[in-house]
Design an enzyme around this catalytic site. Structure first.
Site, PDB file in Angstrom:
ATOM      1  N   ASP A 282     -16.630  26.948 -11.590  1.00  0.00           N
ATOM      2  CA  ASP A 282     -17.090  25.908 -10.660  1.00  0.00           C
ATOM      3  C   ASP A 282     -18.456  26.375 -10.146  1.00  0.00           C
ATOM      4  OD1 ASP A 282     -17.324  23.882  -8.759  1.00  0.00           O
ATOM      5  OD2 ASP A 282     -15.767  24.670  -7.423  1.00  0.00           O
TER       6      ASP A 282
ATOM      7  N   ARG B  48     -13.202  12.116   1.250  1.00  0.00           N
ATOM      8  CA  ARG B  48     -13.894  13.369   0.884  1.00  0.00           C
ATOM      9  C   ARG B  48     -14.683  13.835   2.089  1.00  0.00           C
ATOM     10  NH1 ARG B  48     -17.427  15.106  -4.381  1.00  0.00           N
ATOM     11  NH2 ARG B  48     -15.299  15.247  -5.144  1.00  0.00           N
TER      12      ARG B  48
ATOM     13  N   HIS C   6      -9.090  20.793  -3.456  1.00  0.00           N
ATOM     14  CA  HIS C   6      -9.496  19.654  -4.293  1.00  0.00           C
ATOM     15  C   HIS C   6      -8.288  19.296  -5.172  1.00  0.00           C
ATOM     16  CE1 HIS C   6     -11.944  16.783  -6.186  1.00  0.00           C
ATOM     17  NE2 HIS C   6     -12.846  17.533  -6.773  1.00  0.00           N
TER      18      HIS C   6
ATOM     19  N   CYS D 292     -15.048  21.980 -13.592  1.00  0.00           N
ATOM     20  CA  CYS D 292     -14.732  20.749 -12.855  1.00  0.00           C
ATOM     21  C   CYS D 292     -15.948  19.826 -12.758  1.00  0.00           C
ATOM     22  CB  CYS D 292     -14.188  21.080 -11.479  1.00  0.00           C
ATOM     23  SG  CYS D 292     -15.321  22.021 -10.464  1.00  0.00           S
TER      24      CYS D 292
ATOM     25  N   ARG E 152      -9.567  12.725 -14.751  1.00  0.00           N
ATOM     26  CA  ARG E 152      -9.505  12.446 -13.313  1.00  0.00           C
ATOM     27  C   ARG E 152      -8.956  11.040 -13.109  1.00  0.00           C
ATOM     28  NH1 ARG E 152     -12.840  15.118  -9.859  1.00  0.00           N
ATOM     29  NH2 ARG E 152     -11.544  14.032  -8.342  1.00  0.00           N
TER      30      ARG E 152
ATOM     31  N   GLN F  31      -8.542  17.159  -8.496  1.00  0.00           N
ATOM     32  CA  GLN F  31      -9.195  17.885  -9.581  1.00  0.00           C
ATOM     33  C   GLN F  31      -8.187  18.755 -10.325  1.00  0.00           C
ATOM     34  OE1 GLN F  31     -12.718  17.969 -10.449  1.00  0.00           O
ATOM     35  NE2 GLN F  31     -11.753  18.898 -12.230  1.00  0.00           N
TER      36      GLN F  31
HETATM   37  N1   CP Z   1     -15.478  17.364  -9.947  1.00  0.00           N
HETATM   38  C1   CP Z   1     -15.793  16.490  -8.980  1.00  0.00           C
HETATM   39  O1   CP Z   1     -15.066  16.288  -8.026  1.00  0.00           O
HETATM   40  O2   CP Z   1     -16.963  15.823  -9.185  1.00  0.00           O
HETATM   41  P1   CP Z   1     -17.721  14.887  -8.136  1.00  0.00           P
HETATM   42  O3   CP Z   1     -18.227  15.767  -7.037  1.00  0.00           O
HETATM   43  O4   CP Z   1     -18.817  14.268  -8.937  1.00  0.00           O
HETATM   44  O5   CP Z   1     -16.756  13.868  -7.628  1.00  0.00           O
HETATM   45  N1  NVA Z   2     -16.628  23.539  -5.197  1.00  0.00           N
HETATM   46  C1  NVA Z   2     -17.419  22.377  -5.466  1.00  0.00           C
HETATM   47  C2  NVA Z   2     -16.624  21.343  -6.211  1.00  0.00           C
HETATM   48  C3  NVA Z   2     -17.421  20.158  -6.637  1.00  0.00           C
HETATM   49  C4  NVA Z   2     -16.581  19.130  -7.281  1.00  0.00           C
HETATM   50  C5  NVA Z   2     -17.950  21.810  -4.160  1.00  0.00           C
HETATM   51  O1  NVA Z   2     -17.207  21.776  -3.182  1.00  0.00           O
HETATM   52  O2  NVA Z   2     -19.117  21.404  -4.110  1.00  0.00           O
END
Ligand code: CP
Ligand code: NVA
Length: 298
Positions: A217, A101, A128, A257, A285, A131
Site C-alpha cells: 500500500d 470515508r 479499510h 490496493c 471492489r 478493501q
Molecule cells: N483502494 C482504494 O480504496 O482506492 P480509492 O482511494 O481510489 O477509493
Molecule cells: N492507506 C491508504 C489506502 C488508500 C486506499 C490511505 O489511507 O491513503
C-alpha cells in the site's frame, strides 16, 4: 440493523458468507434478478479523495436498484464544523443508507449510532474493511481458500489497510507477515486485540520467503502528507520488486490496493507484470461491495 464498520467487528461467519455471496454476485453481473436497494437512496459522504471506492459504490448501489447522492464533506456543513452527530441525524431521516470515508474510526461509529441507517466504512485512518473483503475474494478466486496461506505485507505496517488484514488473519486462519521499519510496525495493543498468527519484522527478505501473496500500500496515506519526507526516508527499501518476488512462492500473487506510487512501495516493472491481478482486485471492489450491500439490507 447491520453496519460494516470494521473487520474487527465483523463476525467470521458473516465474512465467510460475504465472500461466498461475492462469487455468485460477480457471476450474475448484468442480469440481476434481485434489486434489494429498489426505492432506496444512499448517501456517500467522503472527507478524503477516492477513485475506486467512490465509483464502485456508486455503480454497485445503482446496479442493485438504488440511487446515490455523493456528498464531499467540504461541500456540506460538516466541512464547516457541523457535528457528525447532527449530520448523521439529518441524513438518517432523509436517506436509507450511508457509505462514509473519513479520518477517525470513532466518527464512522458515531455516525452509525446517530443516523440509525445501515452505515458502511469506506476507509478510515484505522480500517479499510471493503478493501480487504475484495482482496481476500481476489486471492480465493485465483488460488482457492486463504486458510493456511501466507500473506506478506511490505511497507507502512501501521496503516488502515494493514489493520484490516490483521483482523482478517485471525478470523480466516491465515498467516500474516508484516515487514516494516520499526516506526511503522503495528501497535502491540492492536495485535493483542486481533490475535491470530501475525509475524512482524524489519527483514523484508525473511517476510517474503515462501509467501503466497506479496501485498503493499502507499507509504504516505491520506492525512499523513505532512510526514511525506520522513516516511519516504524511513520506508526506503520496503518495496516489492523483482528480487523480492523471487523469494516468494513461484505462483505468488502480487497485490496492491491502489493508488500505486511507482519507485516507492513497488517498482514499475513488477507493477506492470502483475497488473492483471491488481486491476482484478480493483474490479472486485464492486462485486464484494454489492455482496455487502445485499447483506446489510437483508
Ligand atoms: N483502494 C482504494 O480504496 O482506492 P480509492 O482511494 O481510489 O477509493
Ligand atoms: N492507506 C491508504 C489506502 C488508500 C486506499 C490511505 O489511507 O491513503
Amino acid at each position: 440493523m447491520k453496519h460494516l464498520l470494521s473487520i474487527e467487528n465483523l463476525a467470521r461467519t458473516d465474512m465467510e458468507k460475504l465472500l461466498a455471496d461475492t462469487v455468485a454476485i460477480k457471476k450474475e453481473r448484468g442480469r440481476h434478478l434481485k434489486h434489494p436497494l429498489a426505492g432506496q437512496i444512499w448517501a456517500m459522504l467522503f472527507s478524503k479523495a477516492s477513485t475506486r471506492t467512490r465509483v464502485s459504490f456508486d455503480v454497485g448501489i445503482r446496479e442493485l436498484g438504488g440511487q446515490v447522492i455523493f456528498l464531499p464533506a467540504s461541500e456540506i456543513q460538516l466541512g464547516r464544523g457541523e457535528p457528525i452527530k447532527d449530520t448523521a441525524r439529518v441524513l438518517g431521516r432523509l436517506v436509507h443508507g450511508a457509505v462514509f470515508r473519513t479520518f477517525a474510526q470513532s466518527d464512522v461509529e458515531e455516525f452509525s449510532r446517530y443516523a440509525r441507517i445501515p452505515t458502511i466504512n469506506a476507509l478510515t485512518d484505522e480500517e479499510h474493511p471493503c478493501q480487504i473483503m475484495a482482496d481476500i475474494f481476489t486471492f480465493q478466486e485465483k488460488r482457492g481458500p486463504i486458510r493456511g496461506k501466507v500473506v506478506t505485507f511490505i511497507g507502512d505496517g501501521a496503516c488502515n489497510v494493514v489493520n484490516s488484514w490483521i483482523f482478517a488473519a485471525a478470523k480466516l486462519d491465515f498467516e500474516l507477515r508484516i515487514a516494516a521499519p520499526k516506526a511503522f510496525q503495528p501497535s502491540a495493543a492492536l495485535l493483542k486485540r486481533a490475535g491470530g498468527k501475525i509475524v512482524c519484522t524489519e527483514d523484508i527478505s525473511a517476510a517474503a520467503s515462501g509467501a503466497d501473496v506479496l501485498y503493499t500500500d502507499v507509504w504516505v496515506s491520506m492525512g499523513k502528507e505532512a510526514e511525506s519526507a520522513e516516511r519516504i526516508k524511513l520506508l526506503k527499501g520496503y518495496q516489492i520488486n523483482a528480487s523480492l518476488v523471487r523469494l516468494a512462492k513461484p505462483n505468488a500473487l502480487v497485490m496492491h490496493c491502489l493508488p500505486a506510487y511507482r519507485g516507492k512501495e513497488i517498482d514499475e516493472a513488477t507493477f506492470e507484470a502483475n497488473a492483471e491481478t491488481i486491476f482484478d482486485e480493483a474490479e472486485n471492489r464492486l462485486h464484494a461491495q454489492k455482496a455487502i450491500l445485499h447483506w446489510i439490507v437483508s
